[in-house]
Design an enzyme around this catalytic site. Structure first.
Site, PDB file in Angstrom:
ATOM      1  CG  HIS A 116      -2.365   0.814  -5.441  1.00 16.04           C
ATOM      2  ND1 HIS A 116      -2.148   1.928  -6.214  1.00 16.04           N
ATOM      3  CD2 HIS A 116      -3.635   0.427  -5.690  1.00 16.04           C
ATOM      4  CE1 HIS A 116      -3.247   2.205  -6.890  1.00 16.04           C
ATOM      5  NE2 HIS A 116      -4.171   1.306  -6.594  1.00 16.04           N
ATOM      6  CG  ASP A 193      -0.899   2.311   0.342  1.00 17.97           C
ATOM      7  OD1 ASP A 193      -1.971   2.762   0.787  1.00 17.97           O
ATOM      8  OD2 ASP A 193      -0.774   1.894  -0.826  1.00 17.97           O
ATOM      9  CD  GLN A 196      -8.035  -1.469  -0.541  1.00 19.38           C
ATOM     10  OE1 GLN A 196      -9.061  -1.796   0.056  1.00 19.38           O
ATOM     11  NE2 GLN A 196      -8.073  -0.932  -1.748  1.00 19.38           N
ATOM     12  CE  LYS A 219      -8.557   2.889  -2.233  1.00 18.41           C
ATOM     13  NZ  LYS A 219      -8.931   2.282  -3.508  1.00 18.41           N
ATOM     14  CB  CYS A 356      -3.573  -0.055  -9.425  1.00 17.14           C
ATOM     15  SG  CYS A 356      -4.660   0.835 -10.501  1.00 17.14           S
TER      16      CYS A 356
HETATM   17  N1  PLP Z   1      -2.934   2.109  -2.189  1.00 15.48           N
HETATM   18  C1  PLP Z   1      -3.806   1.104  -2.156  1.00 15.48           C
HETATM   19  C2  PLP Z   1      -3.483  -0.120  -1.328  1.00 15.48           C
HETATM   20  C3  PLP Z   1      -4.999   1.182  -2.860  1.00 15.48           C
HETATM   21  O1  PLP Z   1      -5.855   0.159  -2.830  1.00 15.48           O
HETATM   22  C4  PLP Z   1      -5.267   2.352  -3.609  1.00 15.48           C
HETATM   23  C5  PLP Z   1      -6.507   2.465  -4.406  1.00 15.48           C
HETATM   24  O2  PLP Z   1      -7.052   1.498  -4.887  1.00 15.48           O
HETATM   25  C6  PLP Z   1      -4.320   3.375  -3.615  1.00 15.48           C
HETATM   26  C7  PLP Z   1      -3.164   3.223  -2.894  1.00 15.48           C
HETATM   27  C8  PLP Z   1      -4.523   4.636  -4.405  1.00 15.48           C
HETATM   28  O3  PLP Z   1      -5.550   5.386  -3.872  1.00 15.48           O
HETATM   29  P1  PLP Z   1      -6.097   6.678  -4.634  1.00 15.48           P
HETATM   30  O4  PLP Z   1      -6.419   6.240  -6.027  1.00 15.48           O
HETATM   31  O5  PLP Z   1      -7.293   7.072  -3.846  1.00 15.48           O
HETATM   32  O6  PLP Z   1      -5.014   7.699  -4.614  1.00 15.48           O
END
Ligand code: PLP
Length: 399
Positions: A116, A193, A196, A219, A356
């Site tokens: 992401h 990370d 998900q 989430k 993203c």
């Molecule tokens: N990493 C992953 C795999 C995500 O799916 C997301 C959000 O969609 C994020 C990071 C970023 O999360 P946040 O927008 O809550 O900071």
């Protein structure tokens, strides 16, 4: 949507025609979480760790109780290893701030094209400003991180590894353990990370052996505005705070200051108190029903949808081997955003675009895809409704 869950997820009750298939972007919020925030605002509103009066103390206790819940949720050794942030993005940026001060030319950062933007952009910046080299792990033919090949890419030059636990587009679970083991052998730091992963699979940071891990509350049926930065105590304790100010400082002299211990040291300023309090009931709910229940449910729906899509030759699915309930696809020759307009008219919420994950979108050789993601409140009626509208959209654009 599952009507028996409408007391728990008020958005189902209040929006009865809604078909919500975008939980990977943000899940619906569980009412226990909402009510605990309302309760904080109605009965307290005090700040934490500052006022030595009863309300301030009670609020601090509720805030710290949430930290305990998070520690339990991911199997951390102690609550001091949990830092509350705004979300995964902020957690990643806090880590990048630190590594910008630590890495140097010749060091290597290893990451993947599945990341992401929240994970890869901060470390692209670290590479640029320190002169460290950013390299990408090999992906296999399904665009899954190839753990075996990744092992060969980890050398004594590798200082930081940033990897997604679960891809937000492909739904693949990364086989992290062998990678982390090799990283430990060469002394590289592993940052996971788990944005998900957190809603769908049990995370055990001790068993994984990672140094840092980040995820977001929104989430996981919880509020927006609160996220987690987990760090193994010895590692977290070395982090240079990216923010300084109230709440994290011990002594202040004219030209210098010293910091408090963890976790306060990394939580400058007034935190999102209501959201932190609201996170605990959400995570407790997942712990109560179990990640397996959520994952099995999502996977059943994923299979149901994949079977139905197989019968539709006009649809291209990009991730038929997804490990969690995420299905990413396109209608041939129709832009994903045009399909979304159709779906939206029927009150069906899906995510379209690059999700993203711009590097991955390039590997998929498409500018946009449609992503359906499931949660516990979805059922096969949602899928039938989706399929009806997809068929109608296809007929419309074909003519
Ligand atoms: N990493 C992953 C795999 C995500 O799916 C997301 C959000 O969609 C994020 C990071 C970023 O999360 P946040 O927008 O809550 O900071």
């Amino acid at each position: 949507m599952n009507q028996t869950l409408k007391n728990k997820f008020k958005a189902i009750e209040k929006n009865p025609t809604l078909t919500y298939l975008d939980s990977a972007a943000s899940s619906l919020k569980i009412d226990d979480s909402v009510q605990s925030m309302v309760n904080y605002y109605e009965t307290s509103g005090a700040n934490i760790s500052r006022g030595a009066y009863a309300l301030g103390i009670e609020t601090t206790q509720a805030y710290e109780a949430s930290r305990e819940v998070v520690a339990k949720y991911i199997g951390a050794n102690k609550k001091e290893e949990i830092i509350f942030t705004k979300g995964t993005t902020q957690s990643m940026n806090m880590l990048a701030y630190h590594f910008e001060k630590v890495l140097k030319k010749g060091d290597e950062i290893l990451s993947s094209e599945l990341e992401h933007n929240a994970a890869i952009l901060p470390f692209q910046r670290v590479a640029k400003s320190t002169g460290a080299t950013l390299t990408y792990v090999a992906l296999d033919k399904d665009l899954r991180i190839d753990s075996n090949k990744a092992l060969n890419q980890i050398t004594t030059k590798t200082k930081v590894i940033v990897l997604t636990y679960v891809s937000n587009v492909m739904g693949y679970i990364t086989d992290l353990k062998p990678i982390i083991k090799k990283a430990q052998e060469v002394g590289a730091i592993v940052i996971v990370d788990a944005a998900q992963a957190a809603p769908h699979i049990t995370i055990d940071v001790k068993d994984l052996g990672c140094d840092f891990l980040a995820f977001s509350g929104h989430k996981c049926f919880g509020p927006t505005g609160v996220g987690i930065l987990y760090g193994r105590y010895d590692q977290l304790n070395q982090l240079v705070p990216s923010e300084v100010g109230g709440g994290m400082v011990d002594e202040v002299e004219l030209y210098s200051h010293t910091y408090l211990e963890l976790p306060e040291r990394l939580e400058a300023g007034t935190p999102p108190i209501a959201e932190v309090i609201g996170l605990a009931p959400a995570l407790n709910y997942i712990l109560k029903i179990g990640h397996d229940t959520i994952l099995n449910h999502s996977k059943k729906l994923q299979q149901y949808l994949l079977e139905a899509l197989k019968e539709r030759s006009y649809i291209k699915v990009y991730n038929p081997k997804s490990d969690i309930g995420i299905v990413t696809f396109n209608i041939q020759d129709v832009h994903a955003h045009d399909v979304q307009s159709f779906l939206s008219e029927s009150n069906i919420a899906v995510r379209t675009g690059h999700h993203c994950a711009k590097l991955l979108q390039k590997r998929l050789k498409t500018s946009a895809t449609i992503r359906v993601s499931f949660q516990i409140y979805n059922d096969t009626n949602d899928i039938d409704k989706l399929l009806d509208v997809l068929d109608t959209a296809y007929q419309f654009f074909r003519t």
